[in-house]
Design an enzyme around this catalytic site. Structure first.
Site, PDB file in Angstrom:
ATOM      1  N   CYS A   1      51.927  27.939  71.682  1.00  0.00           N
ATOM      2  CA  CYS A   1      52.071  29.145  70.860  1.00  0.00           C
ATOM      3  C   CYS A   1      51.832  28.886  69.371  1.00  0.00           C
ATOM      4  O   CYS A   1      50.705  28.674  68.984  1.00  0.00           O
ATOM      5  CB  CYS A   1      53.417  29.802  71.142  1.00  0.00           C
TER       6      CYS A   1
ATOM      7  N   ARG B   1      53.356  43.140  69.472  1.00  0.00           N
ATOM      8  CA  ARG B   1      53.405  41.790  70.028  1.00  0.00           C
ATOM      9  C   ARG B   1      53.017  41.812  71.494  1.00  0.00           C
ATOM     10  O   ARG B   1      53.222  42.808  72.193  1.00  0.00           O
ATOM     11  CB  ARG B   1      54.813  41.198  69.866  1.00  0.00           C
TER      12      ARG B   1
ATOM     13  N   HIS C   1      55.338  29.729  77.056  1.00  0.00           N
ATOM     14  CA  HIS C   1      56.645  29.087  76.912  1.00  0.00           C
ATOM     15  C   HIS C   1      57.267  29.050  78.298  1.00  0.00           C
ATOM     16  O   HIS C   1      56.650  29.430  79.280  1.00  0.00           O
ATOM     17  CB  HIS C   1      57.546  29.934  76.002  1.00  0.00           C
TER      18      HIS C   1
HETATM   19  N1  GLN Z   1      54.329  33.247  65.203  1.00  0.00           N
HETATM   20  C1  GLN Z   1      53.305  33.243  66.192  1.00  0.00           C
HETATM   21  C2  GLN Z   1      52.947  34.623  66.709  1.00  0.00           C
HETATM   22  O1  GLN Z   1      53.767  35.509  66.738  1.00  0.00           O
HETATM   23  C3  GLN Z   1      53.681  32.315  67.317  1.00  0.00           C
HETATM   24  C4  GLN Z   1      54.890  32.770  68.081  1.00  0.00           C
HETATM   25  C5  GLN Z   1      55.371  31.781  69.083  1.00  0.00           C
HETATM   26  O2  GLN Z   1      55.282  30.552  68.897  1.00  0.00           O
HETATM   27  N2  GLN Z   1      55.979  32.305  70.147  1.00  0.00           N
HETATM   28  O3  GLN Z   1      51.832  34.820  67.087  1.00  0.00           O
END
Ligand code: GLN
Length: 242
Positions: A94, A127, A192
């Site tokens: 990520c 998101r 993850h």
């Molecule tokens: N900050 C990054 C995003 O939102 C990565 C997030 C994460 O590592 N889950 O794209």
């Protein structure tokens, strides 16, 4: 045999959703097979000689953590690039994955990347969140996990993804059906979970590549992964993939 050295980069900062569990899974899978192993944690202020690394792990971080880590990552750019060019095994998840590309643009702000992979990330509207499942040629089982990212990643032409999304998985950008990147001994992914305890075949893929690079046998003794395999099957089924 010299212990397999797993280098965990910035564990104090880049460790979203239990990503540190990836390092535990790698270490335990070595110990269960009597493969000598050590974990080296490299903090933001620490010096590190990657010539002694066998596997490098970079976990995820929220945008805020990425802004904090960006200079320390940039300071290791040359070393990390030569480690990867020398076939070093690297797993990045990520936020860590986004660092592998040219840059991560968030509105007016931008986090410069390592430029190790030809890819770009741009923060989009909303998101991309949810349980995730992909098919990848490094595992016969589906690879399962959880994604939550605002960044949309686009791979450059000819750059190989880690896999293809299945079901409602968003993957790199929610559009092109690709997830992650797989370039030589480098794997980047949005998954993850943590990834490796849930996907032992991916863990063993990385261990085998690391042993192979050292000129040692990459035939890994089989482990009893019945619990992991069942958990993987249940999750894949729940996501509509059997
Ligand atoms: N900050 C990054 C995003 O939102 C990565 C997030 C994460 O590592 N889950 O794209």
């Amino acid at each position: 045999m010299k212990p397999l050295n797993i280098v965990h980069l910035f564990p104090e900062l880049l460790n979203l959703y239990g990503d540190g569990g990836n390092v535990i899974a790698l270490r335990r899978r070595c110990e269960w097979r009597d493969i000598p192993v050590q974990v080296t944690e490299v903090g933001m202020g620490d010096a590190m000689d990657f010539s002694h690394a066998d596997i490098v792990f970079i976990g995820g971080g929220a945008d805020r953590e990425q802004m904090i880590a960006k200079d320390a990552i940039a300071a290791r750019k040359a070393e990390l690039r030569s480690y990867v060019a020398d076939n070093g095994v690297l797993l990045a998840v990520c936020g860590g994955y986004q660092f592998l590309g040219h840059r991560y643009t968030m509105g007016d702000e931008s986090v410069g990347g390592l430029g190790i992979v030809d890819m770009e990330t741009v923060r989009g509207e909303g998101r991309l969140i949810g349980n995730a499942v992909i098919e990848s040629d490094i595992a016969s089982m589906p690879v399962v996990g959880f994604e939550n990212h605002g960044g949309r990643t686009t791979l450059g032409a000819g750059v190989k993804p880690l896999g293809r999304v299945l079901g409602a998985t968003h993957g790199n950008n929610g559009e092109d059906g690709f997830e992650g990147v797989h370039q030589g001994n480098l794997i980047g992914t949005y998954l993850h979970g943590p990834l490796l305890p849930k996907n032992p075949q991916v863990a063993d893929y990385l261990l085998a590549r690391a042993l192979e690079r050292r000129g040692e046998s990459c035939e890994l003794a089989p482990l009893d992964d019945a619990v992991e395999a069942e958990a993987n099957r249940v999750m894949a089924r729940r996501l509509g993939v059997s």
